[in-house]
Design an enzyme around this catalytic site. Structure first.
Site, short mmCIF file in Angstrom:
data_model
loop_
_atom_site.label_atom_id
_atom_site.label_comp_id
_atom_site.label_asym_id
_atom_site.label_seq_id
_atom_site.Cartn_x
_atom_site.Cartn_y
_atom_site.Cartn_z
N GLY A 7 0.84 -1.20 0.00
CA GLY A 7 0.00 0.00 0.00
C GLY A 7 0.87 1.25 0.00
O GLY A 7 0.55 2.24 0.65
N GLN A 11 -2.04 7.16 1.46
CA GLN A 11 -1.74 8.39 2.22
C GLN A 11 -0.55 8.19 3.16
O GLN A 11 0.37 9.00 3.19
CB GLN A 11 -2.97 8.80 3.03
CG GLN A 11 -2.90 10.24 3.53
CD GLN A 11 -3.83 10.50 4.71
OE1 GLN A 11 -4.42 9.59 5.27
NE2 GLN A 11 -3.96 11.76 5.07
N ASP A 52 -1.86 -7.77 -5.46
CA ASP A 52 -3.08 -7.55 -4.70
C ASP A 52 -2.92 -8.32 -3.38
O ASP A 52 -2.45 -9.46 -3.40
CB ASP A 52 -4.24 -8.14 -5.53
CG ASP A 52 -5.59 -7.74 -4.99
OD1 ASP A 52 -5.75 -7.75 -3.75
OD2 ASP A 52 -6.49 -7.45 -5.80
N TYR A 142 -15.47 -0.60 8.17
CA TYR A 142 -14.05 -0.26 8.40
C TYR A 142 -13.69 -0.52 9.87
O TYR A 142 -12.68 -1.17 10.17
CB TYR A 142 -13.86 1.22 8.03
CG TYR A 142 -12.49 1.79 8.24
CD1 TYR A 142 -11.38 1.31 7.55
CD2 TYR A 142 -12.29 2.89 9.10
CE1 TYR A 142 -10.12 1.88 7.72
CE2 TYR A 142 -11.05 3.47 9.27
CZ TYR A 142 -9.97 2.96 8.58
OH TYR A 142 -8.73 3.53 8.74
C1 AKB Z 1 -10.98 7.66 8.11
O1 AKB Z 1 -11.48 8.78 8.27
O2 AKB Z 1 -11.61 6.69 7.68
C2 AKB Z 1 -9.54 7.45 8.50
C3 AKB Z 1 -9.40 6.96 9.89
C4 AKB Z 1 -9.73 7.83 11.04
O3 AKB Z 1 -9.01 5.85 10.09
N1 AKB Z 1 -8.82 8.68 8.34
#
Ligand code: AKB
Length: 316
Positions: A7, A11, A52, A142
């Site tokens: 990766g 960022q 990947d 996430y």
């Molecule tokens: C997001 O906003 O998804 C990320 C994080 C806080 O992990 N920057």
């Protein structure tokens, strides 16, 4: 010694790859990405590979070919993109991590770094000065992958003795690579729009407070954690890591001091709900005690550095 950054075009990866190459030499740091083209600086700075994280065989070949001893596994879908495609977020964030940990074991890799996030917390977590050990009930995919990933990291350490280390990053702010698809992206976008257009429409409300960190602190902290002696690491899930907390309005006011005439409007969208489920401030005393973490940039210093560097970058 060979290091693999998975990766490397993201960022964090862009700046971490450069910092690791500076410290360990370009040829000792392999940069990898899935499909995004490598920026010239990364391409010219050392070995580069395309694979990947879901292609275990290809990843394994790369690890073997380069005799990789340390892996930074940064491939991830962020919170907002993850909500658009939860299946892909699960696969990349979690299956990608498991593939990496398995390959690390099989190929004798000595250390692995994996980023968790404040997204591991949720609406039932105490929001002020959030403790290291607390309720983890995130409501985004996430966040779900971050909690499960943290436990997976700890499991591989306890079961197989794999030296996996991790931090829960707050929102990261940088003038180099832009974030893609996060809830904290407004804290970067505001600078670009202020410099280019003198105004910004913020997708969270003015009173939204989130923990944030300037990228130089994040890179330094990450490398410091990885350099710490193993016996200093008492947290094998993921360390709370903090720097500054501020509201969207406080950020806009600081930017306005540096970009005269700047105005910020607020139009909260679906990301407001995600922001509201995360802590406002984080207790990172364990990281400070165990391996000497401390941040250097406050809001004022960070904004000044961002504006100076972005003006140069955007030729303004
Ligand atoms: C997001 O906003 O998804 C990320 C994080 C806080 O992990 N920057």
């Amino acid at each position: 010694m060979s290091i693999l950054v998975i990766g490397a075009v993201g960022q964090i990866g862009t700046e971490l790859t450069a910092a690791l190459r500076e410290k360990y030499g370009g040829n000792n740091v392999v940069a990898s990405t899935r499909k995004t083209a490598f920026p010239d600086e990364i391409l010219r700075g050392g070995p580069c590979e395309y694979f990947d994280v879901l292609d275990k065989e290809k990843m394994k070949q790369v690890v073997k070919r380069h005799g990789v001893e340390t892996i930074y596994q940064l491939a991830s879908l962020l919170s907002a993109t993850g909500e658009k495609n939860p299946d892909l977020a699960f696969d990349i964030n979690l299956i990608g991590l498991k593939n990496t940990l398995d390959i690390a074991r099989e190929c004798g890799v000595k250390k692995v770094f994996w980023p968790s996030s404040i997204a591991a917390f949720g609406p039932t977590t105490p929001r002020e000065n959030t403790p290291q050990r607390t309720v983890l009930e995130p409501t985004t995919m996430y966040g779900v992958t971050k909690v499960a990933g943290e436990l997976l990291c700890q499991y591989y350490f306890l079961k197989y003795g794999l030296d996996v280390r991790s931090v829960r990053y707050p929102g990261l702010i940088s003038h180099k690579a832009e974030p893609g698809g996060g809830t904290t992206d407004y804290a970067v976008a505001i600078f670009y729009d202020a410099i280019m257009h003198g105004k910004y429409t913020c997708f969270v409300g003015p009173n939204t407070v989130l923990p944030m960190m300037y990228m130089p602190d994040a890179i330094r902290g990450t490398m410091q954690l990885m350099d710490a002696p193993a016996e200093k690491i008492s947290v094998r899930t993921s360390y709370n890591l903090a720097a500054i907390s501020f509201s969207a309005q406080e950020l806009a006011e600081e930017v306005a001091k540096l970009v005269p005439g700047f105005v910020c409007h607020y139009q909260p969208d679906h990301r407001q709900k995600i922001a509201d489920s995360w802590p406002k401030s984080i207790d990172d005393s364990q990281a400070r005690k165990d391996w000497g973490w401390r941040h250097e940039y406050d809001l004022k210093r960070m904004c000044k550095d961002m504006v100076e560097n972005l003006k140069k970058k955007l030729k303004k």
